[in-house]
Design a protein around this motif. Structure first.
Motif, PDB file in Angstrom:
ATOM      1  N   ARG A 174       0.847  -1.200   0.000  1.00 18.22           N
ATOM      2  CA  ARG A 174       0.000   0.000   0.000  1.00 18.22           C
ATOM      3  C   ARG A 174       0.883   1.250   0.000  1.00 18.22           C
ATOM      4  O   ARG A 174       1.958   1.241   0.596  1.00 18.22           O
ATOM      5  N   PHE A 186      -3.939   0.085   7.757  1.00 15.16           N
ATOM      6  CA  PHE A 186      -4.413   0.312   6.391  1.00 15.16           C
ATOM      7  C   PHE A 186      -3.277   0.384   5.375  1.00 15.16           C
ATOM      8  O   PHE A 186      -3.464   0.037   4.218  1.00 15.16           O
ATOM      9  N   TRP A 212       2.084  -5.595  10.352  1.00 11.44           N
ATOM     10  CA  TRP A 212       0.728  -5.588   9.795  1.00 11.44           C
ATOM     11  C   TRP A 212      -0.025  -6.854  10.224  1.00 11.44           C
ATOM     12  O   TRP A 212      -1.171  -6.798  10.666  1.00 11.44           O
ATOM     13  N   ARG A 229      -3.446  -7.038  12.537  1.00  9.25           N
ATOM     14  CA  ARG A 229      -4.673  -7.683  12.039  1.00  9.25           C
ATOM     15  C   ARG A 229      -5.127  -8.777  13.009  1.00  9.25           C
ATOM     16  O   ARG A 229      -6.288  -8.898  13.333  1.00  9.25           O
ATOM     17  N   THR A 259     -17.785   3.874   7.237  1.00  9.09           N
ATOM     18  CA  THR A 259     -18.262   2.810   6.351  1.00  9.09           C
ATOM     19  C   THR A 259     -19.661   2.312   6.694  1.00  9.09           C
ATOM     20  O   THR A 259     -20.525   2.240   5.821  1.00  9.09           O
ATOM     21  N   THR A 286     -23.088   3.070   4.414  1.00  7.77           N
ATOM     22  CA  THR A 286     -23.891   1.980   3.829  1.00  7.77           C
ATOM     23  C   THR A 286     -25.355   2.097   4.255  1.00  7.77           C
ATOM     24  O   THR A 286     -26.272   1.919   3.444  1.00  7.77           O
ATOM     25  N   VAL A 331     -18.508   1.011  -0.385  1.00 11.58           N
ATOM     26  CA  VAL A 331     -17.951   2.230   0.212  1.00 11.58           C
ATOM     27  C   VAL A 331     -16.475   2.432  -0.110  1.00 11.58           C
ATOM     28  O   VAL A 331     -15.984   3.547  -0.116  1.00 11.58           O
ATOM     29  N   VAL A 373      -9.541  -0.390  -4.855  1.00 13.98           N
ATOM     30  CA  VAL A 373      -8.545  -0.924  -3.923  1.00 13.98           C
ATOM     31  C   VAL A 373      -7.172  -0.897  -4.610  1.00 13.98           C
ATOM     32  O   VAL A 373      -6.965  -1.591  -5.612  1.00 13.98           O
ATOM     33  N   SER A 382     -13.722  -6.473  -0.530  1.00  8.77           N
ATOM     34  CA  SER A 382     -12.539  -6.950  -1.216  1.00  8.77           C
ATOM     35  C   SER A 382     -12.319  -8.432  -0.867  1.00  8.77           C
ATOM     36  O   SER A 382     -13.228  -9.091  -0.360  1.00  8.77           O
ATOM     37  N   ARG A 400      -5.765  -8.886   2.257  1.00  8.56           N
ATOM     38  CA  ARG A 400      -6.098  -7.609   2.901  1.00  8.56           C
ATOM     39  C   ARG A 400      -7.605  -7.389   2.968  1.00  8.56           C
ATOM     40  O   ARG A 400      -8.076  -6.255   3.096  1.00  8.56           O
ATOM     41  N   CYS A 453     -11.250  -6.781   4.166  1.00  9.73           N
ATOM     42  CA  CYS A 453     -11.646  -5.866   5.251  1.00  9.73           C
ATOM     43  C   CYS A 453     -11.620  -6.548   6.620  1.00  9.73           C
ATOM     44  O   CYS A 453     -12.176  -7.621   6.813  1.00  9.73           O
TER      45      CYS A 453
HETATM   46  C1  HEM Z   1     -19.931  -1.713   5.071  1.00  6.08           C
HETATM   47  C2  HEM Z   1     -18.816  -1.524   5.681  1.00  6.08           C
HETATM   48  C3  HEM Z   1     -17.450  -1.766   5.145  1.00  6.08           C
HETATM   49  C4  HEM Z   1     -17.018  -2.010   3.867  1.00  6.08           C
HETATM   50  C5  HEM Z   1     -17.860  -2.138   2.599  1.00  6.08           C
HETATM   51  C6  HEM Z   1     -15.570  -2.154   3.919  1.00  6.08           C
HETATM   52  C7  HEM Z   1     -14.775  -2.422   2.834  1.00  6.08           C
HETATM   53  C8  HEM Z   1     -13.396  -2.519   2.883  1.00  6.08           C
HETATM   54  C9  HEM Z   1     -12.540  -2.722   1.731  1.00  6.08           C
HETATM   55  C10 HEM Z   1     -13.024  -2.884   0.293  1.00  6.08           C
HETATM   56  C11 HEM Z   1     -11.268  -2.750   2.179  1.00  6.08           C
HETATM   57  C12 HEM Z   1     -10.013  -2.865   1.336  1.00  6.08           C
HETATM   58  C13 HEM Z   1      -9.450  -4.229   1.391  1.00  6.08           C
HETATM   59  C14 HEM Z   1      -8.176  -4.283   0.595  1.00  6.08           C
HETATM   60  O1  HEM Z   1      -7.327  -3.395   0.781  1.00  6.08           O
HETATM   61  O2  HEM Z   1      -8.043  -5.209  -0.193  1.00  6.08           O
HETATM   62  C15 HEM Z   1     -11.291  -2.577   3.620  1.00  6.08           C
HETATM   63  C16 HEM Z   1     -10.179  -2.575   4.429  1.00  6.08           C
HETATM   64  C17 HEM Z   1     -10.228  -2.429   5.790  1.00  6.08           C
HETATM   65  N1  HEM Z   1     -11.347  -2.280   6.577  1.00  6.08           N
HETATM   66 FE1  HEM Z   1     -13.259  -2.216   5.914  1.00  6.08          FE
HETATM   67  N2  HEM Z   1     -15.156  -1.994   5.215  1.00  6.08           N
HETATM   68  C18 HEM Z   1     -16.267  -1.775   6.006  1.00  6.08           C
HETATM   69  C19 HEM Z   1     -16.290  -1.608   7.379  1.00  6.08           C
HETATM   70  C20 HEM Z   1     -15.201  -1.670   8.201  1.00  6.08           C
HETATM   71  C21 HEM Z   1     -15.255  -1.554   9.636  1.00  6.08           C
HETATM   72  C22 HEM Z   1     -16.506  -1.415  10.471  1.00  6.08           C
HETATM   73  C23 HEM Z   1     -13.964  -1.629  10.078  1.00  6.08           C
HETATM   74  C24 HEM Z   1     -13.423  -1.560  11.478  1.00  6.08           C
HETATM   75  C25 HEM Z   1     -13.654  -2.247  12.444  1.00  6.08           C
HETATM   76  C26 HEM Z   1     -13.111  -1.820   8.926  1.00  6.08           C
HETATM   77  C27 HEM Z   1     -11.752  -1.965   8.974  1.00  6.08           C
HETATM   78  C28 HEM Z   1     -10.952  -2.159   7.878  1.00  6.08           C
HETATM   79  C29 HEM Z   1      -9.503  -2.260   7.953  1.00  6.08           C
HETATM   80  C30 HEM Z   1      -8.658  -2.156   9.223  1.00  6.08           C
HETATM   81  C31 HEM Z   1      -9.049  -2.438   6.639  1.00  6.08           C
HETATM   82  C32 HEM Z   1      -7.601  -2.563   6.179  1.00  6.08           C
HETATM   83  C33 HEM Z   1      -7.190  -4.002   6.099  1.00  6.08           C
HETATM   84  C34 HEM Z   1      -5.766  -4.170   5.605  1.00  6.08           C
HETATM   85  O3  HEM Z   1      -5.291  -3.363   4.824  1.00  6.08           O
HETATM   86  O4  HEM Z   1      -5.159  -5.141   6.024  1.00  6.08           O
HETATM   87  N3  HEM Z   1     -13.905  -1.842   7.802  1.00  6.08           N
HETATM   88  N4  HEM Z   1     -12.608  -2.432   4.021  1.00  6.08           N
END
Ligand code: HEM
Length: 427
Positions: free
Chosen positions: A12, A29, A37, A41, A227, A231, A288, A292, A361, A365, A367
């Motif tokens: 990233r 992130f 990382w 996680r 997020t 939604t 949302v 990516v 995704s 990585r 979510c």
């Molecule tokens: C409807 C709600 C949500 C959607 C659609 C969503 C979607 C996503 C997507 C598409 C990614 C990118 C994954 C990638 O980099 O390949 C992501 C990453 C992430 N999301 Fe969510 N998310 C949501 C809610 C949340 C919530 C509630 C949290 C926290 C508790 C959260 C924490 C994270 C974290 C920490 C990452 C980074 C993961 C990484 O890079 O290792 N997300 N999310």
């Protein structure tokens, strides 16, 4: 990208804003996919965000409380503004309160207090600033000047969140010195504090210090708020634009849960196929995180094209979800029924078999908040429709309906906050 070459495509690049206060150095992130990382996680999953934790004795009542809290906030806004509710604002406050309690086992305090308002504003503005298009990200030579002031602005807001987190840390450390031991399930803060005094516990070389604690908790806090709320707002907007779909969903909710039911829980969702379909259709059209970005950690060859190390490959979830070859001739239309017709393995959330529906995704990585988000979106949206009837304000109707335009940054939120008229359903 998300499957065959996922191992090499999970780097990233931190947005310039996140360099403020050194935030990016410990941010889950944007950290490269190394030990730090992985450790973060694992920490998030094991102690807060897994299905087991969320359905356990400590967190489940909190989730239930947040749904009731949302209904209370909607009722309060209705009374203050002759029935009109800013849907996102009510959900925002309820979700913030939930996440704070989940992390610290303590509330944010009285909503109307200056401290709570300050934190609400700081979180909202930090997220908004991190979404703004920043010239520093496109022309690195100009980054040092921070021409739009986005890094400085983000830093000021995040410093405020850090300060509130630090207060919780201090309070907890004092409490721990005074009372030794303690029973019951530990919250995430307790687990992280244990790790500061047991260096080496996690994989040998990942030190959990105060910087790591405040960055990680800030990330989880801000990710939750934007997020889930967005939604819920998109789903309500689509339903207000499609009143027949809204009625059909309300009929399902009221007939399955009974006319006296006040709220629903995630465990009810198995019996609510139309609610599941509405939420999937919302996430299909309004993922949302629409783009990516994956940085190649090594040179890889994809379909005969060499992707050199350091290049970024964007996965466009928005386009994947609107592919006419998969979704039929009108992929832009909001039609939840399409999910009722698809086999369950194509509508899961953890990266479907054909990677046709991947709002969170997929791959390494994927979510981290998926389990929390799916629980809260179903329970909160379902309860809003169970408890209240919704229509558009007259002036919105006269202006041609809801403004469905998107404000596109790192996440895709509604450009105009959704306002709707709520009426309590008498029980
Ligand atoms: C409807 C709600 C949500 C959607 C659609 C969503 C979607 C996503 C997507 C598409 C990614 C990118 C994954 C990638 O980099 O390949 C992501 C990453 C992430 N999301 Fe969510 N998310 C949501 C809610 C949340 C919530 C509630 C949290 C926290 C508790 C959260 C924490 C994270 C974290 C920490 C990452 C980074 C993961 C990484 O890079 O290792 N997300 N999310």
């Amino acid at each position: 990208v998300l499957q065959t070459h996922n191992g090499s495509l999970t780097g990233r690049t931190p947005p310039d804003a996140w360099l403020a206060l050194g935030h990016a150095a410990n941010s889950v992130f944007v950290l490269p996919p190394g030990r730090r990382w992985r450790a973060l996680r694992r920490l998030g999953t094991e102690h807060l965000l897994s299905a087991r934790r969320l359905d356990g004795d400590r967190l489940r009542p909190l989730l239930r409380g947040a749904v009731a809290d949302l209904a209370r906030r909607v009722s309060k806004e209705m009374m203050a503004a002759a029935g009109t509710v800013e849907v996102g604002r009510a959900a925002f406050a309820a979700v913030m309160e939930l996440q704070w309690r989940a992390m610290f086992s303590a509330g944010l305090g009285d909503d109307d207090s200056a401290a709570a308002r300050e934190l609400h504003d700081a979180a909202r503005e930090a997220v908004a600033l991190s979404l703004e298009r920043n010239v520093s990200d496109f022309i690195p030579a100009l980054a040092a000047a921070d021409l739009q002031g986005i890094r400085r602005g983000f830093g000021r807001r995040v410093a405020m969140v850090y300060q509130r987190i630090d207060e919780q840390v201090e309070r907890r450390m004092r409490g721990r010195r005074e009372a030794s031991g303690g029973s019951g399930e530990k919250d995430l803060l307790d687990v992280m504090l244990d790790m500061t005094s047991e260096q080496g516990k996690d994989d040998g070389d990942v030190t959990v210090d105060r910087d790591v604690i405040r960055t990680f908790l800030t990330d989880i806090f801000l990710a939750t708020v934007d997020t889930i709320v967005s939604t819920i707002e998109w789903a309500m907007a689509e339903l207000l634009q499609h009143p027949d779909t809204m009625s059909k969903l309300q009929e399902e909710l009221r007939s399955v849960l009974g006319s006296k039911a006040q709220h629903l829980e995630y465990s009810d969702v198995d019996r609510l196929p139309y609610l599941r379909a509405v939420i999937r259709e919302t996430l299909r059209l309004h993922p949302v995180v629409p783009l990516v970005p994956n940085v190649a950690e090594a040179t890889v060859e994809i379909h005969g094209h060499a992707v050199p190390k350091g290049c970024t490959v964007l996965v466009n979830l928005w386009a994947v979800h609107r592919d006419a070859a998969v979704w039929g001739p009108e992929p832009d239309r909001f039609v939840p029924e399409r999910f009722l017709l698809r086999p369950p393995e194509e509508t899961g959330f953890l990266g479907t078999t054909g990677f046709e529906f991947i709002p969170f995704s997929a791959g390494r990585r994927v979510c981290l908040g998926l389990q929390l988000a799916t629980r809260m979106v179903h329970a909160m949206l379902g309860s809003l429709l169970l408890r209240f009837d919704w229509t558009l304000p007259r002036e919105v109707k006269e202006n041609g309906g809801v403004d469905m335009s998107e404000s596109l940054g790192l996440t895709m939120v509604m450009a105009t906050p959704l306002r709707a008229v709520a009426k309590s359903v008498s029980v």
